[in-house]
Design an enzyme around this catalytic site. Sequence first.
Site, PDB file in Angstrom:
ATOM      1  N   GLU A   1      -6.564  -1.304  -7.124  1.00  0.00           N
ATOM      2  CA  GLU A   1      -5.732  -0.425  -7.959  1.00  0.00           C
ATOM      3  C   GLU A   1      -4.704  -1.280  -8.700  1.00  0.00           C
ATOM      4  O   GLU A   1      -4.005  -2.087  -8.071  1.00  0.00           O
ATOM      5  CB  GLU A   1      -5.013   0.598  -7.073  1.00  0.00           C
ATOM      6  CG  GLU A   1      -5.977   1.546  -6.375  1.00  0.00           C
ATOM      7  CD  GLU A   1      -5.319   2.451  -5.334  1.00  0.00           C
ATOM      8  OE1 GLU A   1      -5.829   3.551  -5.106  1.00  0.00           O
ATOM      9  OE2 GLU A   1      -4.291   2.047  -4.738  1.00  0.00           O
TER      10      GLU A   1
ATOM     11  N   ASN B   1      -5.231   6.132  -1.158  1.00  0.00           N
ATOM     12  CA  ASN B   1      -4.544   6.637   0.028  1.00  0.00           C
ATOM     13  C   ASN B   1      -4.008   8.058  -0.183  1.00  0.00           C
ATOM     14  O   ASN B   1      -3.764   8.782   0.773  1.00  0.00           O
ATOM     15  CB  ASN B   1      -3.404   5.702   0.440  1.00  0.00           C
ATOM     16  CG  ASN B   1      -3.953   4.465   1.132  1.00  0.00           C
ATOM     17  OD1 ASN B   1      -5.082   4.478   1.635  1.00  0.00           O
ATOM     18  ND2 ASN B   1      -3.181   3.398   1.156  1.00  0.00           N
TER      19      ASN B   1
ATOM     20  N   SER C   1       0.826  -1.205   0.000  1.00  0.00           N
ATOM     21  CA  SER C   1       0.000   0.000   0.000  1.00  0.00           C
ATOM     22  C   SER C   1       0.861   1.256   0.000  1.00  0.00           C
ATOM     23  O   SER C   1       0.353   2.349  -0.239  1.00  0.00           O
ATOM     24  CB  SER C   1      -0.956   0.004   1.192  1.00  0.00           C
ATOM     25  OG  SER C   1      -0.278  -0.317   2.358  1.00  0.00           O
TER      26      SER C   1
ATOM     27  N   HIS D   1      -3.331  -3.535  -5.751  1.00  0.00           N
ATOM     28  CA  HIS D   1      -3.593  -3.067  -4.383  1.00  0.00           C
ATOM     29  C   HIS D   1      -5.065  -3.185  -4.004  1.00  0.00           C
ATOM     30  O   HIS D   1      -5.909  -2.414  -4.469  1.00  0.00           O
ATOM     31  CB  HIS D   1      -3.121  -1.603  -4.258  1.00  0.00           C
ATOM     32  CG  HIS D   1      -3.284  -1.044  -2.888  1.00  0.00           C
ATOM     33  ND1 HIS D   1      -3.688   0.252  -2.647  1.00  0.00           N
ATOM     34  CD2 HIS D   1      -3.125  -1.609  -1.668  1.00  0.00           C
ATOM     35  CE1 HIS D   1      -3.753   0.453  -1.346  1.00  0.00           C
ATOM     36  NE2 HIS D   1      -3.430  -0.652  -0.736  1.00  0.00           N
TER      37      HIS D   1
END
Length: 506
Positions: free
Chosen positions: A154, A192, A121, A142
Amino acid sequence: MTHLFQSVAIVGAGAMGQGIAQIVAQSDCHAVLYDVQRAAADTARNNLLALWQGQVKKGRISAQDAERFATRVSVAGDLAQLQPCELVVEAIVERLDVKVSLFKQLEGIVPTSTVLASNTSSLSIAAIGAGLAHPERFIGFHFFNPVALMKVVEVIAGLRTAPEVATRLFNFAQQLGHTAVMAKDSPGFIVNHAGRGYGTEALRVVSEGIADFATVDRILRDQAGFKMGPFELMDLTGLDVSQPVMESIYQQFYDEPRYRPSAIAAQRLAAGLTGRKVGEGFYRYLDGKAQVADEPPVPVVETLPPVWVSPRAARRVELLLLLKNLGAQIETGQSPSPHALTLVAPLGFDVTTVAVVERLDPARTVGIDMLIDDATTKRRVLATNPATRSDMRDAAHALFARDGKAVSVIRDSGGFVTQRVVAHIVNIASDICQQGICSPGDLEKAVTLGLGYPQGPLAMGNLYGPTNVLEVLFNMQTVYGDTRYRPSPWLRRRGAIGLSLLHEEA
Ligand code: NAI
């Protein structure tokens, strides 16, 4: 259905590995779990068998489904057994050296046609793939926790990843029933990175003493429609998880002020107040329930003063109509009479600045956040300035609570709470587009599925008006003198010509 990968190895059988194995098996591919701790892989498999049995009991899947899924999950005793797998998804400890060494080992085991993917991540895909003999078949994949429920993944091509590998994995994700989005290899990828807007700005509001945690949570839930306030969310995720993410993204972007973490969060983490799981974070938890103090009561005011509204107030016509509906005595003169409550509704500027610039008596001046259409929100937010008299504050509070709508009174701040947080989210999202990290459409999908926001960040910008968001940022930059609020060129151009943020250039 013919799958793009028939047999998928999952290395690292913790929370993420188990979840990935689950969706792979449920889509009728073979999942082979491997973990340095054999027991962890066995536990993950047993957990999945128990989970499927539980779903049979609840009538969600048939007994035959559960049996079929179970035959699709096996455990490998050593890495060499992963040799026949066409895809390896790594979900081990988040350390570059350990991941690099694992992939080097795997290159000696699997054929060059096998795709190697990392669920990292926070690490760079280019950096993990750098030491590989065939970095073109290495890619980021991800997922989010819990994998089966968070239906987005992702796909991150590193600088040396072959485009056809990215396309194949993208299509495979769809076969797994997930929404795939393509992300450039950059700190935090999409979700994120985009998520930095919410918590960091809310922490800043609190650190400036403008409002407390619970008030900020209430405002963002009731005004902007977030399911959880930022502090509730940080308590759920755990500061031990979210604070390192905030710090890592800030550092990886070389101290970009937009992502600057908060000393408040660092201190609370150091104190062990990591959230719900330890019984105390921003809130205290009793039997799993957050203990929240009651809101201050609506003050009782016998006689309300007349009200005068600044000609420069945002949504002035709506504000006047609202005041009429609330039964206020509205003044229509060029300036307020000596007893009038003076209302301003700035975008981005603080109440103090507006009072000074418009030559209003600050003692009688109160601000109201009119960024959002009053009819669509469950809460009104008022702000005092340092000179506001308490009788004027109470009168404004009582007046705006007359129809039973909730009212929060906060201290003066550039951009109230919702304006600040929304503008920050939209600005960061705009900069993700400016940097070409993903397409605007993928950004919207990734954020709504990955963060559960009420809208994608660009749709949020459109809802409040790109021009208004731009104005909030420009003015906040003036109030705070902080480049944190400088508008991304992407937003600046679109906001300046009043274009939808979802408009893609031809
Ligand atoms: P975890 O700690 O639950 O599980 C990691 C597993 O990997 C452990 O069972 C450990 O024994 C095993 N392991 C460690 N080194 C190994 C090695 N060299 N070879 C084989 N197995 C090894 O971790 P979690 O939460 O499942 O995270 C795994 C990866 O997924 C990390 O890269 C993390 O950043 C990423 N990730 C985590 C998310 C989360 O919310 N937990 C979300 C998205 C990504």
